[in-house]
Every structure is written in C-alpha cells, then in structure tokens.
Write an enzyme that holds these catalytic residues in place. Structure first.
Site, PDB file in Angstrom:
ATOM      1  N   LYS A  58       0.819  -1.223   0.000  1.00 48.83           N
ATOM      2  CA  LYS A  58       0.000   0.000   0.000  1.00 48.83           C
ATOM      3  C   LYS A  58       0.857   1.280   0.000  1.00 48.83           C
ATOM      4  CE  LYS A  58      -3.987  -2.285   2.157  1.00 48.83           C
ATOM      5  NZ  LYS A  58      -5.017  -2.189   3.230  1.00 48.83           N
ATOM      6  N   TYR A  91     -12.376  -1.542  -3.892  1.00 47.55           N
ATOM      7  CA  TYR A  91     -12.898  -1.735  -2.532  1.00 47.55           C
ATOM      8  C   TYR A  91     -14.423  -1.565  -2.480  1.00 47.55           C
ATOM      9  CZ  TYR A  91      -8.265  -2.049  -0.406  1.00 47.55           C
ATOM     10  OH  TYR A  91      -7.013  -2.475  -0.030  1.00 47.55           O
ATOM     11  N   PHE A 108     -15.516   3.872   6.963  1.00 54.25           N
ATOM     12  CA  PHE A 108     -14.152   4.248   6.595  1.00 54.25           C
ATOM     13  C   PHE A 108     -13.904   4.218   5.085  1.00 54.25           C
ATOM     14  CE2 PHE A 108     -14.156  -0.322   7.688  1.00 54.25           C
ATOM     15  CZ  PHE A 108     -13.665  -0.878   6.506  1.00 54.25           C
ATOM     16  N   ARG A 168      -2.426 -14.595   4.531  1.00 51.68           N
ATOM     17  CA  ARG A 168      -3.111 -13.841   5.594  1.00 51.68           C
ATOM     18  C   ARG A 168      -2.333 -13.983   6.907  1.00 51.68           C
ATOM     19  NH1 ARG A 168      -7.243 -10.257   4.254  1.00 51.68           N
ATOM     20  NH2 ARG A 168      -7.991 -10.545   6.371  1.00 51.68           N
ATOM     21  N   THR A 176      -5.629  -7.029  10.555  1.00 50.61           N
ATOM     22  CA  THR A 176      -5.881  -5.733   9.918  1.00 50.61           C
ATOM     23  C   THR A 176      -5.304  -4.580  10.736  1.00 50.61           C
ATOM     24  OG1 THR A 176      -7.970  -6.683   9.138  1.00 50.61           O
ATOM     25  CG2 THR A 176      -7.707  -4.297   8.913  1.00 50.61           C
ATOM     26  N   ARG A 234       2.417  -6.705   8.855  1.00 51.67           N
ATOM     27  CA  ARG A 234       1.722  -5.544   9.415  1.00 51.67           C
ATOM     28  C   ARG A 234       2.288  -5.143  10.776  1.00 51.67           C
ATOM     29  NH1 ARG A 234      -4.334  -7.162   7.283  1.00 51.67           N
ATOM     30  NH2 ARG A 234      -4.359  -5.825   5.441  1.00 51.67           N
TER      31      ARG A 234
HETATM   32  P1  GDP Z   1      -8.148  -6.775   5.555  1.00 56.70           P
HETATM   33  O1  GDP Z   1      -8.802  -7.904   4.818  1.00 56.70           O
HETATM   34  O2  GDP Z   1      -7.301  -7.242   6.712  1.00 56.70           O
HETATM   35  O3  GDP Z   1      -7.375  -5.851   4.649  1.00 56.70           O
HETATM   36  O4  GDP Z   1      -9.306  -5.898   6.228  1.00 56.70           O
HETATM   37  P2  GDP Z   1     -10.775  -5.480   5.737  1.00 56.70           P
HETATM   38  O5  GDP Z   1     -11.179  -6.244   4.512  1.00 56.70           O
HETATM   39  O6  GDP Z   1     -11.661  -5.520   6.922  1.00 56.70           O
HETATM   40  O7  GDP Z   1     -10.585  -3.920   5.361  1.00 56.70           O
HETATM   41  C1  GDP Z   1      -9.985  -3.537   4.142  1.00 56.70           C
HETATM   42  C2  GDP Z   1      -9.066  -2.372   4.396  1.00 56.70           C
HETATM   43  O8  GDP Z   1      -9.838  -1.254   4.831  1.00 56.70           O
HETATM   44  C3  GDP Z   1      -8.042  -2.584   5.530  1.00 56.70           C
HETATM   45  O9  GDP Z   1      -6.896  -3.296   5.133  1.00 56.70           O
HETATM   46  C4  GDP Z   1      -7.717  -1.158   5.914  1.00 56.70           C
HETATM   47  O10 GDP Z   1      -6.790  -0.552   5.008  1.00 56.70           O
HETATM   48  C5  GDP Z   1      -9.074  -0.466   5.747  1.00 56.70           C
HETATM   49  N1  GDP Z   1      -9.782  -0.409   7.028  1.00 56.70           N
HETATM   50  C6  GDP Z   1     -10.376  -1.416   7.727  1.00 56.70           C
HETATM   51  N2  GDP Z   1     -10.919  -0.976   8.864  1.00 56.70           N
HETATM   52  C7  GDP Z   1     -10.670   0.364   8.911  1.00 56.70           C
HETATM   53  C8  GDP Z   1     -10.979   1.398   9.841  1.00 56.70           C
HETATM   54  O11 GDP Z   1     -11.598   1.180  10.894  1.00 56.70           O
HETATM   55  N3  GDP Z   1     -10.529   2.667   9.526  1.00 56.70           N
HETATM   56  C9  GDP Z   1      -9.850   2.934   8.374  1.00 56.70           C
HETATM   57  N4  GDP Z   1      -9.461   4.196   8.136  1.00 56.70           N
HETATM   58  N5  GDP Z   1      -9.545   1.993   7.481  1.00 56.70           N
HETATM   59  C10 GDP Z   1      -9.943   0.717   7.733  1.00 56.70           C
END
Ligand code: GDP
Length: 138
Positions: A10, A50, A58, A86, A92, A103
């Site tokens: 990213k 996304y 968010f 993963r 996350t 991470r």
């Molecule tokens: P991942 O599969 O671990 O990437 O997580 P998710 O699919 O839940 O979310 C996708 C992406 O959205 C994450 O990797 C973060 O970059 C972003 N994201 C998730 N939760 C939050 C949040 O609470 N705040 C913000 N600003 N970004 C978030």
C-alpha cells in the site's frame, strides 16, 4: 487457481521505502511472484477495487488513502496461498497483529496497514484480474 493469492503493497509502505523488505519476506515465506507491477490507483479505481466496503464508515478514507500514492500489486503462488499469506501479513489492525508479521513490522494504523491480502480463492482471482491481463500472469 486455489494456490494463488493477490497482494498490494500500500501507499504508506511505498512511501516509507519498505517495498523491498516486504517483497523479501514474501519470497522467504515461499511465495513465487506470478505477476507484479508498481502503479497508482485513481480514486475511481480504488473505489472500484474496494466496492465491497462502500457502505462502511471508513470507505472514503480508504479510497483516499489507496489513491494517495504508488502501490505495488502482485499475484503470488504457493500451496494454501490465501490462508498462508493472511498469516504472513497479520491482523488488519497492527496493534493486534502477531509478532513477525508484515503488518506488525511495517503498518502504522488500521487504515494505513502496509499491505493487502485476498480473503478467499475467488477474490484472489477477481483481484488479480483487476490489475493483470491473463497474458501478464506467469
Ligand atoms: P483486511 O482484509 O485485513 O485488509 O481488512 P478489511 O477487509 O476488513 O478492510 C480492508 C481495508 O480497509 C483494511 O486493510 C484497511 O486498510 C481499511 N480499514 C479497515 N478498517 C478500517 C478502519 O476502521 N478505519 C480505516 N481508516 N480503514 C480501515
């Protein structure tokens, strides 16, 4: 195809010059690079990638962040790729990520969390095809 996953390094990690260190960890964990490119997403393209999160609070922040600078996109191959990747990237939220994960080492916050990893075999194919034509996948 079940042994492939998709990743993006990213904009935060690109900006901090961590691309090489992260790719080194990916290779050291046994993933083969099937396709790779550095590019920059427009806000429109980031929103499309996304789209599944469009209703989340968010979403606007995520789209803004993901279009804020260059990313490195890649398709990766390894047995059990989606699940193992993963594990390699960690939770996350970096505060909850296990020691030694990408991470934990390189993310700064739940939003600016250094790297993406597909969450299913189906999404790995969709996401890989979002960035690469079949001719670019080796
Ligand atoms: P991942 O599969 O671990 O990437 O997580 P998710 O699919 O839940 O979310 C996708 C992406 O959205 C994450 O990797 C973060 O970059 C972003 N994201 C998730 N939760 C939050 C949040 O609470 N705040 C913000 N600003 N970004 C978030």
């Amino acid at each position: 195809m079940s042994n492939r996953t998709f990743t993006m390094i990213k904009p935060d990690a690109t900006k901090k010059n961590n691309t090489g260190a992260i790719l080194q960890m990916i290779n050291a964990a046994g993933f083969r690079i099937v396709a790779m490119k550095t590019t920059k997403l427009s806000a429109e393209k980031a929103g499309e990638f996304y789209a599944v999160h469009a209703a989340r609070p968010f979403y606007a922040e995520l789209v803004n962040f993901m279009s804020s600078g260059p990313i490195t996109a890649a398709i990766l191959e390894k047995e059990n790729a989606v699940e193992d990747f993963r594990k390699l990237i960690g939770a996350t939220n970096p505060a909850e990520a296990a020691e030694g994960t990408i991470r934990k080492l390189y993310a700064s916050s739940i939003g600016e969390n250094a790297i993406h990893g597909s969450d299913s075999n189906e999404n790995a194919v969709i996401e890989g095809d979002f960035f690469f034509s079949k001719l670019e996948q080796f």
